[in-house]
Design a protein around this motif. Structure first.
Motif, short mmCIF file in Angstrom:
data_model
loop_
_atom_site.label_atom_id
_atom_site.label_comp_id
_atom_site.label_asym_id
_atom_site.label_seq_id
_atom_site.Cartn_x
_atom_site.Cartn_y
_atom_site.Cartn_z
N LEU A 81 0.83 -1.21 0.00
CA LEU A 81 0.00 0.00 0.00
C LEU A 81 0.86 1.26 0.00
O LEU A 81 0.55 2.24 -0.68
N ALA A 82 1.96 1.22 0.77
CA ALA A 82 2.86 2.38 0.81
C ALA A 82 3.49 2.61 -0.56
O ALA A 82 3.61 3.76 -1.02
N THR A 83 3.88 1.54 -1.24
CA THR A 83 4.49 1.67 -2.56
C THR A 83 3.48 2.20 -3.58
O THR A 83 3.82 3.06 -4.41
N MET A 84 2.25 1.72 -3.53
CA MET A 84 1.22 2.22 -4.45
C MET A 84 0.98 3.71 -4.23
O MET A 84 0.80 4.48 -5.18
N SER A 85 0.97 4.13 -2.97
CA SER A 85 0.80 5.55 -2.66
C SER A 85 1.98 6.38 -3.19
O SER A 85 1.79 7.48 -3.72
N LEU A 86 3.18 5.84 -3.06
CA LEU A 86 4.36 6.54 -3.57
C LEU A 86 4.31 6.66 -5.10
O LEU A 86 4.67 7.70 -5.66
N VAL A 87 3.89 5.61 -5.77
CA VAL A 87 3.80 5.65 -7.23
C VAL A 87 2.81 6.71 -7.69
O VAL A 87 3.00 7.35 -8.74
N MET A 88 1.77 6.93 -6.90
CA MET A 88 0.75 7.91 -7.29
C MET A 88 1.12 9.33 -6.87
O MET A 88 0.73 10.30 -7.52
N ASN A 89 1.88 9.49 -5.76
CA ASN A 89 2.09 10.82 -5.19
C ASN A 89 3.54 11.29 -5.15
O ASN A 89 3.79 12.49 -5.04
N ASN A 90 4.49 10.37 -5.20
CA ASN A 90 5.89 10.75 -5.09
C ASN A 90 6.51 10.89 -6.49
O ASN A 90 6.48 9.94 -7.27
N PRO A 91 7.07 12.05 -6.83
CA PRO A 91 7.61 12.25 -8.19
C PRO A 91 8.69 11.25 -8.56
O PRO A 91 8.73 10.78 -9.71
#
Length: 424
Positions: free
Chosen positions: A359-369
């Motif tokens: 879940l953390a990685t999916m959030s990073l893929v969507m929000n972290n440049p």
């Protein structure tokens, strides 16, 4: 640094010397069974059955000390399966007595049952002996003692999972209730769990009640529960839809009672979830490195709390790959001769840790440049499948988290960005 699992396995085997008394404990709810062997697997002493209380634990310790004295052993190591929650108290009690405590994988215990007597028989005494054999062969893991803050996170996040399941269940049942009694309500409120829809279900849920009301009466009711209500047009639409509703016309008293109980469960779960998440926030503030990890754009408090609750202090991991192995995200291959099988995730580890890393990685893929760019490069340039790219990025996240904590560093976006191809 290249992390090699074989080196760790060799170290675990070498830790068991001829001066060790190796004890295996078969865990149960009320009565545990212990067996002992030496470093070669020769059985030492008679089996011991002891209760799951302080008197039983003391009997186990006296039994271990007596065998050490009789057979001239210098130290003891106790292995057990992490069966449910029954093993926790015994492991902590032995740890306080300065006894080395390790765990073995229950799946491997089942696989090794026939090694002793070449039969499929099963008993508590045999299981304890199999566990002791696995420990002396190096198939064990040390229990990682955690501080108060990490223990709190583990308990809170486990509790949160239960609350979320109850909340989702109540929302699903409310949706079902609306579909049966007043399906036209969805034309006014798209989200049944929204404030306007919940207020309507509390005050006048059935079409029969709405048919005899005026729009101003509905608005007055909304104002008693909400500062901002849906408005006159939606109130009028509710009345018109109620007059031609195709919902169930029978047993409205029973349906209303059912709805009241569902709303009570919804309110209780919502309140409990808010309280638990606030407590999670407070605990994260007590962990020194947590704020540096939260500074990574895309990492939420809940995801980080789930990772730290299951993994504990990340500085105890030698490498990010060991964190992946702790969660069962390392690779497993089945090959023989010319035949090469599919490489899959082992999933031999903590499922909740796997979930929160994902879940953390999916959030990073969507929000972290930086992670967004890495994912795009994997998919478009390297032609990876999207899920394979996500799994690769989970490994990168694990290495970043462990590296930041071990070196006490802040997040550096430049180190995460993909290498730009050199122009020809």
């Amino acid at each position: 640094m290249k992390y090699k699992m074989q080196e760790k396995q060799n170290q675990l085997i070498e830790r068991i010397s001829d001066r060790h008394l190796v004890v295996g404990v078969d865990i149960a709810q009320q009565v545990h069974v212990a067996r002992a062997v030496n470093f070669r697997g020769i059985v030492v002493g008679d089996p011991l059955s002891f209760e799951n209380n302080e008197e039983g634990f003391t009997r186990l310790l006296e039994w271990i000390n007596r065998l050490k004295t009789i057979k001239n052993f210098d130290t003891a190591i106790v292995g057990m399966e992490p069966t449910g929650h029954y093993w926790i108290n015994l492991s902590k009690w032995l740890y306080e007595q300065t006894i080395d405590v390790v765990t073995v994988n229950p799946h491997l215990v089942k696989k090794n049952k026939e090694n002793r007597d070449n039969t499929q028989s099963k008993s508590d005494k045999k299981d304890a002996l199999v566990i002791a054999d696995m420990v002396k062969n190096g198939y064990y893991a040390f229990i990682r003692p955690t501080s108060e803050a990490f223990e709190k996170l583990r308990v809170l996040m486990s509790n949160r999972d239960v609350i979320v399941k109850r909340l989702v269940s109540s929302i699903n049942q409310i949706n079902r209730w609306v579909d049966v009694v007043f399906p036209e309500m969805r034309q006014v409120f798209k989200d049944v769990k929204g404030k306007g829809a919940i207020a309507t279900l509390r005050l006048f849920p059935t079409p029969t009640e709405l048919r005899s009301m005026e729009a101003q009466d509905i608005i007055k009711g909304w104002k008693s529960l909400m500062k901002r209500h849906a408005g006159y047009k939606k109130a009028q639409s509710l009345i018109e839809l109620a007059k031609r509703s195709v919902g169930n016309q029978q047993a409205h008293d029973a349906y209303k009672l059912h709805l009241e109980q569902l709303l009570e469960e919804f309110d209780l779960a919502t309140t409990q979830l808010e309280r638990v998440e606030q407590e999670v926030t407070n605990v994260l503030q007590q962990i020194p490195f947590a704020q540096k990890l939260l500074a990574i754009k895309g990492i939420s408090e809940i995801s980080l709390a789930g990772i730290l609750g299951e993994a504990g202090d990340l500085s105890g991991f030698a490498h990010g790959n060991s964190l992946l192995r702790h969660g069962g995200l390392h690779l497993a291959e089945a090959s023989s001769g010319k035949w090469k099988g599919q490489i899959v995730l082992s999933k031999r580890g903590r499922s909740r840790l796997r979930r929160f890393l994902y879940l953390a990685t999916m959030s990073l893929v969507m929000n972290n440049p930086e992670f967004k760019e890495l994912h795009s490069s994997n998919v478009k340039v390297k032609k990876m499948k999207k899920m394979k790219s996500i799994m690769k990025l989970i490994g990168k996240l694990a290495r970043i988290l462990v590296g930041m904590v071990r070196r006490n560093e802040s997040y550096c976006p430049e180190k995460v960005q993909p290498l730009t191809p050199i122009a020809a």
